[in-house]
Design a protein around this motif. Structure first.
Motif, PDB file in Angstrom:
ATOM      1  N   MET A   1      82.792  25.236  23.321  1.00 13.66           N
ATOM      2  CA  MET A   1      81.919  24.156  22.942  1.00 13.66           C
ATOM      3  C   MET A   1      80.530  24.438  23.493  1.00 13.66           C
ATOM      4  O   MET A   1      80.374  24.947  24.587  1.00 13.66           O
ATOM      5  N   ALA A   2      79.517  24.081  22.738  1.00 18.76           N
ATOM      6  CA  ALA A   2      78.142  24.288  23.175  1.00 18.76           C
ATOM      7  C   ALA A   2      77.804  23.344  24.319  1.00 18.76           C
ATOM      8  O   ALA A   2      78.335  22.248  24.418  1.00 18.76           O
ATOM      9  N   GLU A   3      76.928  23.796  25.170  1.00 21.03           N
ATOM     10  CA  GLU A   3      76.522  22.970  26.294  1.00 21.03           C
ATOM     11  C   GLU A   3      75.194  22.305  25.983  1.00 21.03           C
ATOM     12  O   GLU A   3      74.327  22.890  25.337  1.00 21.03           O
ATOM     13  N   ILE A   4      75.052  21.072  26.424  1.00 21.83           N
ATOM     14  CA  ILE A   4      73.823  20.323  26.249  1.00 21.83           C
ATOM     15  C   ILE A   4      73.270  20.021  27.629  1.00 21.83           C
ATOM     16  O   ILE A   4      73.969  19.470  28.473  1.00 21.83           O
ATOM     17  N   ALA A   5      72.034  20.394  27.861  1.00 23.27           N
ATOM     18  CA  ALA A   5      71.401  20.141  29.156  1.00 23.27           C
ATOM     19  C   ALA A   5      70.702  18.791  29.110  1.00 23.27           C
ATOM     20  O   ALA A   5      70.024  18.462  28.144  1.00 23.27           O
ATOM     21  N   THR A  28      80.453  14.749  35.380  1.00 22.93           N
ATOM     22  CA  THR A  28      80.382  15.582  34.178  1.00 22.93           C
ATOM     23  C   THR A  28      81.294  15.061  33.075  1.00 22.93           C
ATOM     24  O   THR A  28      80.897  14.978  31.913  1.00 22.93           O
ATOM     25  N   ASP A  29      82.525  14.694  33.438  1.00 22.39           N
ATOM     26  CA  ASP A  29      83.460  14.167  32.447  1.00 22.39           C
ATOM     27  C   ASP A  29      82.976  12.852  31.859  1.00 22.39           C
ATOM     28  O   ASP A  29      83.091  12.606  30.656  1.00 22.39           O
ATOM     29  N   SER A  32      80.044  13.536  29.510  1.00 22.74           N
ATOM     30  CA  SER A  32      80.549  14.160  28.284  1.00 22.74           C
ATOM     31  C   SER A  32      81.203  13.130  27.377  1.00 22.74           C
ATOM     32  O   SER A  32      80.973  13.110  26.168  1.00 22.74           O
ATOM     33  N   SER A  36      79.915  11.973  23.647  1.00 20.42           N
ATOM     34  CA  SER A  36      80.823  12.088  22.506  1.00 20.42           C
ATOM     35  C   SER A  36      80.998  10.750  21.803  1.00 20.42           C
ATOM     36  O   SER A  36      80.954  10.672  20.574  1.00 20.42           O
TER      37      SER A  36
END
Length: 67
Positions: A1-5, A28-29, A32, A36
């Motif tokens: 999955m791509a990471e978003i900063a 982080t979870d 995320s 989403s």
């Protein structure tokens, strides 16, 4: 999955970490999951269950129309 900063202020990061701890997640979870859910609300079309509603014409002639 791509990471978003994402850049958060110190206060925003503190609030994120507090909310994550209170709900039993890592920061982080939680971030995320929030991203989403937000994307799903913005871009996912609601399910219609396969129901098709046909267009219906006017039941009576309105003002300015020929009947």
């Amino acid at each position: 999955m791509a990471e978003i900063a994402v850049q958060l202020t110190t206060q925003q990061m503190r609030e994120l970490e507090e909310m994550a701890r209170a709900n039993g997640f890592s920061a982080t979870d939680l971030a995320s999951s929030a991203f989403s859910d937000g994307l799903a609300r913005m871009y996912a079309l609601p399910s219609t269950g396969g129901v098709v509603v046909p267009f219906q014409g006017l039941k009576t002639a309105g003002k300015g129309t020929k009947a």
